[in-house]
Design a protein around this motif. Sequence first.
Motif, PDB file in Angstrom:
ATOM      1  N   MET A 409      -1.084  14.210   3.599  1.00  0.00           N
ATOM      2  CA  MET A 409      -0.884  12.867   3.071  1.00  0.00           C
ATOM      3  C   MET A 409      -1.706  11.857   3.883  1.00  0.00           C
ATOM      4  SD  MET A 409       2.963  11.518   2.492  1.00  0.00           S
ATOM      5  CE  MET A 409       3.288   9.894   1.860  1.00  0.00           C
ATOM      6  N   ASP A 410      -2.025  10.735   3.276  1.00  0.00           N
ATOM      7  CA  ASP A 410      -2.702   9.663   4.001  1.00  0.00           C
ATOM      8  C   ASP A 410      -1.728   9.059   5.021  1.00  0.00           C
ATOM      9  OD1 ASP A 410      -5.065   7.558   3.966  1.00  0.00           O
ATOM     10  OD2 ASP A 410      -3.156   6.485   4.123  1.00  0.00           O
ATOM     11  N   GLU A 413      -0.257   5.576   4.224  1.00  0.00           N
ATOM     12  CA  GLU A 413       0.751   5.640   3.161  1.00  0.00           C
ATOM     13  C   GLU A 413       2.067   6.206   3.699  1.00  0.00           C
ATOM     14  OE1 GLU A 413      -0.640   8.083  -0.090  1.00  0.00           O
ATOM     15  OE2 GLU A 413       1.401   8.189  -0.911  1.00  0.00           O
ATOM     16  N   ALA A 416       3.844   3.460   5.568  1.00  0.00           N
ATOM     17  CA  ALA A 416       4.431   2.452   4.680  1.00  0.00           C
ATOM     18  C   ALA A 416       5.675   2.993   3.984  1.00  0.00           C
ATOM     19  CB  ALA A 416       3.395   2.003   3.654  1.00  0.00           C
ATOM     20  N   LYS A 417       5.644   4.261   3.670  1.00  0.00           N
ATOM     21  CA  LYS A 417       6.778   4.878   2.971  1.00  0.00           C
ATOM     22  C   LYS A 417       8.033   4.915   3.843  1.00  0.00           C
ATOM     23  CE  LYS A 417       7.713   8.828   0.062  1.00  0.00           C
ATOM     24  NZ  LYS A 417       7.159   8.797  -1.265  1.00  0.00           N
ATOM     25  N   HIS A 441       6.071  -4.250   6.401  1.00  0.00           N
ATOM     26  CA  HIS A 441       5.193  -4.030   5.239  1.00  0.00           C
ATOM     27  C   HIS A 441       4.153  -5.149   5.104  1.00  0.00           C
ATOM     28  CE1 HIS A 441       8.339  -1.111   3.976  1.00  0.00           C
ATOM     29  NE2 HIS A 441       7.267  -0.456   3.555  1.00  0.00           N
ATOM     30  N   ASP A 445       0.179  -4.344   5.281  1.00  0.00           N
ATOM     31  CA  ASP A 445      -0.717  -4.607   4.143  1.00  0.00           C
ATOM     32  C   ASP A 445      -1.839  -5.551   4.564  1.00  0.00           C
ATOM     33  OD1 ASP A 445       0.862  -2.998   2.654  1.00  0.00           O
ATOM     34  OD2 ASP A 445       1.960  -4.611   1.632  1.00  0.00           O
ATOM     35  N   THR A 454      -9.335   1.101   2.259  1.00  0.00           N
ATOM     36  CA  THR A 454      -9.704   2.030   1.180  1.00  0.00           C
ATOM     37  C   THR A 454     -11.191   2.375   1.256  1.00  0.00           C
ATOM     38  OG1 THR A 454      -8.089   0.774  -0.082  1.00  0.00           O
ATOM     39  CG2 THR A 454      -9.356   2.394  -1.292  1.00  0.00           C
TER      40      THR A 454
END
Lengths: 806, 163
Positions: A409-410, A413, A416-417, A441, A445, A454
């Motif tokens: 997984m990234d 991410e 954040a999860k 969060h 972000d 990205t």
Amino acid sequence: MNEMTPPKAERAEALKGLGTARKRVEDARFTQGKGNYVDDLKLPGMLFGDFVRSPYAHARVKSINADKAKAIPGVIAVLTADDLRPLNLHWMPTLAGDVQMVLADGKVLFQGQEVAFVVAEDRYIAADAVELVEVEYEELPVVVDPFKAQADDAPVLREDLAGKTEGAHGPRRHHNHIFTWEQGDKDATDAVLGSADVVAEEMVYYHRTHPCPLETCGCVASMDKVNGKLTVHGTFQAPHAVRTVASLISGIAEHNIRIISPDIGGGFGNKVGVYPGYICAIVASIVTGVPVKWVEDRMDNLMATAFARDYWMKGKIAATKDGKITGLWCHVTADHGAFDACADPTKFPAGFFNICTGSYDIPTAYLAVDGIYTNKAPGGVAYRCSFRVTEAAYFIERMIEVLAIELGMDAAELRAKNFIKKEQFPYQSALGWEYDSGDYHTAWDKALSAVGYTELRKEQAERVEAFKRGETRKLLGIGLCHFTEIVGAGPVKNCDILGLGMFDSCEIRIHPTGSAIARLGTISQGQGHATTFAQILASEIGISADDITIEEGDTDTAPYGLGTYGSRSTPVAGAATAMAGRKIRAKAQMIAAYLLEVHDNDVEWDIDRFMVKGAPERFKTMKEIAFASYNQAIPGLEPGLEAVSYYDPPNMTYPFGAYICVMEIDVDTGEHEIRQFYALDDCGTRINPMIIEGQVHGGATEGYAIAMGQELAYDDMGNVKTGTLMDFFIPTSWETPHYTTDHTVTPSPHHPIGAKGVGESPNVGSVPAFSNAVHDAFRPFGLKQAHMPHDHWRIWKIARDLGLHG
Amino acid sequence: MGKMHIKLTVNGKQEELLAEPRELLIHVLRERLGITGPHIGCETSHCGACTVDMDGKSVKSCTVFAAQANGANITTIEGLGNPDGLHVLQQMFKEHHGLQCGFCTPGMITRAWRLLQENPNPTEEDVRFGMAGNLCRCTGYQNIVKAILAAAAELNAAKEAAQ
């Protein structure tokens, strides 16, 4: 509004209060070479002390012969443990509930240990005498590995503890074992690990390093036999605690001891501890009746006073298939060296390492820390960190990366999860802390979009392909870190050092003409307290920061406080400052009401004055009120305008941040280049943005050093391999990266002004970011874990071991 | 140990003293002449806290014998600026928060003072390279570099205005 009254904004600006990038009042002095550091002090008749140190890491001391040394003209005395024994000062208590030799008592336990103390007329004669003291040693087997130290047949290091099965922090299970500290729910964690979809496991080592402030430790002890008063000027991060400890161990009444911390040339935790040099200088001054100076040289500093880290952290992290973390298990083998001299609050033998669940909502966790003796120097201080928080942050931020690999997984991410959500605060962690506030969060972000996360991942993937095609020999690493700190120790109910509650204090006196002096229990070592505490006060009492003197570090004048370390100055003493300011304002309100001939409740605060509600043309400025407090007989009020506050914080504060490092790595040379370093900090209310930025630059540079090359290295014989600045890496302006700083503001709900502290965040947050960047660069080729420091040679080895050298 | 007769000029003032051949310049400055601006950080010429200017060159006075300074013209941090105010470099270090604990600052500014004479129009890279002999543990250098570049700009503007 009265025409004579300047507009609100103008008056607020004139105060230079909270939020102002006020230039530092310290700087005129420092830039002209007019600082006053301990080695600048020269008292009449002052002698100079220096240590004979052990060349061996473990040896019996058979004999010490100082005859030749004493024969040199100008040598006054050579002290050994035998001279200190009658005073019961040959051993001293440590901050961690252990004892430590002041001078070698029968044996030495680490290289550089203090064996004898030479007192001479100047430092050259002292150095000559040190060479001539003859010490006969019998070498003993050395153990520098904390795992080998636990073998049944491992050498017994601490013979003084023979038969002692109970230590300061519970049972000892082996002759080189110090303590076991457990937190959380072991059975529940085992159950979660046993039934989890995915468990990632890793050994994460945070190597031994050293705070290495540019000024070493030192003191000038001066016993005045006429009035019976002992004055010690020294590099003390906690002058009041030093006074109390000095009184307890010397038997000199506390009111007859004056501790003065002059300007301090950086501390970073190195100057929290009590060292043999201080004790020896004090004894020598008492014996000789004249002042005695002791100042370490750099090798003394690196070899003998206060290392940091050296934690072997075994971790297991459990998650569901889709990446929801369900449990965390951690076992630490903590190498404490020869004496447990960690500087931690008494009830926390591994500091606040139990913040190791980090920024994540982890329902179940278990932690155990085993402290172990080895033949290395004592210490274990918080090197720009709030008691093992750096180790904890590094551990969890590595475990998250390892879990991301396991899950495919990234890593951004995955973080954040699992972040604790804004609405979950105050948040109770599985390992016992109540996080006061946070908005992870939003910060995350903001950070990801600031660096163009990205696009970076796309570029990285293209780079890997190009590398595989043989078009480049450079890899790209994206190092992520979201850290949560725990600072501001702390509530007296659970935080003390040697029984002294960790409150802090501020005393304010307003002068008749409307300027002020405030004294605090803390001490600046470069943080700019004289600038920032005046700003806090300016906003509270409406007197310009330029008209407020801040004074710290003299125990005869400053109110009692526990000092500056663990990012506690702003959370604790800053709070005391605001609270004392509010007491001033409350009295000022009564004086203003009297002068304006209205009821107390009929006046209201307006930036720098009290005005009659609804009648802004009727007011009294703080300047007028200050004068009135000295010249008017006001019924029911004492004259003067002074206040003192001793602040016991209800909770710690929890600063957090998102750091991202983009690093290019040359696979063939192991060299790296930091392309970008982005640091977002949320330290709550911001007092002085300029100083915050400076703290972040400096802390991140210390983190850069630690992650990329700095190491206090020993060989198997216990020889220190990095005892000078030739070997011990401190980055220069040439290799230090450029930093981009950013912030969000989530005020602490319990701090009077909402501030959380920032000094240590950049060290805590940057180390994982740098290290994760190295790991991330090699992740596509199968790297899971490589220990720091990531110097060129070690990075080159990673590439070689992964078969990347063709 | 026999002592040597040493004459030197420090910040424009003639000084004469007797020193042991092994005595270091930093100790003569700090302990005999009371010039405590230059500091001792490492004794191995790595940190630069002891930097002074000797006959037009930056030197680390912890690894210069006083005897080597015989007849030399020495400038320390105390010799920059004047009674009326701070030198531009001192001002810019304050303006751009180029210092924190202040321990490296005297050496840092003394080195920057010489650097800007060697190269009055340095790039950021020139400054970072030219200052690499002076270590700072507090600032991360970013604001030091900014301060030196700002001082260079200011000095150049003043020079132009004078012409």
